[in-house]
Scaffold this motif. Sequence first.
Motif, short mmCIF file in Angstrom:
data_model
loop_
_atom_site.label_atom_id
_atom_site.label_comp_id
_atom_site.label_asym_id
_atom_site.label_seq_id
_atom_site.Cartn_x
_atom_site.Cartn_y
_atom_site.Cartn_z
N SER A 7 1.10 -1.23 0.34
CA SER A 7 -0.11 -0.27 -0.33
C SER A 7 0.27 0.88 -0.52
CB SER A 7 -0.97 0.11 1.54
OG SER A 7 -0.21 -0.14 2.41
N ALA A 8 1.99 1.24 -0.06
CA ALA A 8 3.17 2.61 -0.05
C ALA A 8 2.74 3.32 -1.10
CB ALA A 8 4.76 2.01 -0.47
N GLY A 9 2.27 2.67 -1.80
CA GLY A 9 1.55 3.82 -3.58
C GLY A 9 0.71 4.58 -3.24
N ARG A 10 -0.84 4.13 -1.84
CA ARG A 10 -1.85 4.42 -2.50
C ARG A 10 -2.33 5.20 -1.55
NH1 ARG A 10 -4.41 -0.90 -0.45
NH2 ARG A 10 -5.27 0.42 0.87
N ALA A 11 -2.72 6.57 -1.89
CA ALA A 11 -3.12 7.90 -1.13
C ALA A 11 -3.16 7.90 0.43
CB ALA A 11 -3.83 8.27 -1.62
N ASP A 12 -3.98 6.35 0.21
CA ASP A 12 -4.54 6.07 1.57
C ASP A 12 -3.72 4.83 2.44
OD1 ASP A 12 -4.27 3.84 0.09
OD2 ASP A 12 -7.18 3.39 0.69
N ALA A 13 -2.55 4.87 2.51
CA ALA A 13 -1.54 4.40 3.40
C ALA A 13 -1.16 5.01 4.46
CB ALA A 13 -0.44 4.39 2.46
N PRO A 14 -1.21 4.19 5.40
CA PRO A 14 -0.44 5.12 6.53
C PRO A 14 0.51 5.52 6.52
CG PRO A 14 -0.43 2.76 7.15
CD PRO A 14 -1.13 3.20 5.57
N VAL A 15 1.05 6.63 7.30
CA VAL A 15 2.11 7.49 7.07
C VAL A 15 2.77 6.75 8.12
CG1 VAL A 15 3.08 9.63 6.50
CG2 VAL A 15 1.25 8.98 5.64
N ASP A 16 3.58 6.84 8.16
CA ASP A 16 4.73 6.87 9.89
C ASP A 16 5.78 7.93 9.90
OD1 ASP A 16 7.24 6.15 11.29
OD2 ASP A 16 7.69 4.69 11.30
N ARG A 18 6.88 9.38 12.13
CA ARG A 18 8.68 9.66 12.80
C ARG A 18 9.52 8.95 11.68
NH1 ARG A 18 7.38 5.81 17.20
NH2 ARG A 18 6.57 4.76 15.65
N ARG A 19 9.29 8.29 10.86
CA ARG A 19 10.30 8.49 9.68
C ARG A 19 10.39 9.26 8.99
NH1 ARG A 19 9.19 3.11 5.59
NH2 ARG A 19 11.20 4.16 3.90
N ALA A 20 8.94 9.92 8.75
CA ALA A 20 9.28 10.71 7.49
C ALA A 20 9.58 11.68 7.93
CB ALA A 20 7.75 11.27 6.91
N ALA A 21 9.55 12.85 9.06
CA ALA A 21 10.46 13.36 9.66
C ALA A 21 12.04 13.31 9.59
CB ALA A 21 9.84 13.70 11.48
N ARG A 22 12.35 12.11 9.88
CA ARG A 22 13.74 11.20 10.42
C ARG A 22 14.05 11.70 8.45
NH1 ARG A 22 12.03 7.28 13.38
NH2 ARG A 22 12.14 5.81 11.54
N GLU A 23 13.69 11.75 7.46
CA GLU A 23 14.73 11.38 6.48
C GLU A 23 14.43 12.92 6.16
OE1 GLU A 23 11.22 8.86 3.86
OE2 GLU A 23 12.41 6.77 4.80
N MET A 24 12.77 14.03 6.40
CA MET A 24 13.43 15.26 5.42
C MET A 24 14.45 15.68 6.47
SD MET A 24 9.23 15.88 5.30
CE MET A 24 9.22 16.78 6.88
N ALA A 25 14.28 15.92 7.58
CA ALA A 25 15.49 16.14 8.32
C ALA A 25 17.03 15.96 7.96
CB ALA A 25 15.53 15.75 9.97
N ALA A 26 17.26 14.75 7.50
CA ALA A 26 18.65 14.40 6.16
C ALA A 26 18.77 15.30 5.59
CB ALA A 26 18.52 12.64 6.53
N ARG A 27 17.76 15.42 5.14
CA ARG A 27 17.93 16.79 3.57
C ARG A 27 17.66 18.06 3.98
NH1 ARG A 27 13.68 13.28 1.27
NH2 ARG A 27 12.01 14.81 2.10
N PRO A 28 19.45 18.68 3.34
CA PRO A 28 18.96 20.50 3.46
C PRO A 28 17.64 20.90 3.21
CG PRO A 28 20.17 19.64 1.68
CD PRO A 28 19.94 18.39 2.47
N PRO A 29 16.91 21.95 3.77
CA PRO A 29 15.70 22.60 3.38
C PRO A 29 15.67 22.55 1.97
CG PRO A 29 16.95 24.19 5.12
CD PRO A 29 17.38 22.33 5.12
N VAL A 30 16.94 23.60 1.63
CA VAL A 30 16.94 24.27 0.46
C VAL A 30 17.50 22.95 -0.89
CG1 VAL A 30 18.14 25.94 -1.24
CG2 VAL A 30 17.55 26.41 1.55
N ASP A 31 17.14 22.81 -1.84
CA ASP A 31 17.52 22.26 -3.42
C ASP A 31 18.95 23.53 -3.63
OD1 ASP A 31 18.94 21.31 -5.30
OD2 ASP A 31 16.96 20.75 -6.59
N ALA A 32 20.48 23.00 -3.52
CA ALA A 32 21.31 23.57 -3.48
C ALA A 32 21.91 23.52 -5.35
CB ALA A 32 22.94 23.12 -2.84
#
Length: 72
Positions: A7-16, A18-32
Amino acid sequence: MRAERASAGRADAPVDTRRAAREMAARPPVDADRVAEIRRALEEGRFPITPARIADRLIAAKMLWAKPDEQD
């Protein structure tokens, strides 16, 4: 685990969140790379700067951010 992958590609799939926050925090907020591309275009005179368009976008952003009682 198998159901999550299916179900990962479905819109109604549950979102983790904490995992999403970790992944976003690992990337810079700006596309250099994009910033460098725009900077080169500005230096070379290839990036269109239209003051009226910039002003319109700033006003629109202000209206979206304003509280309903501040729009007058």
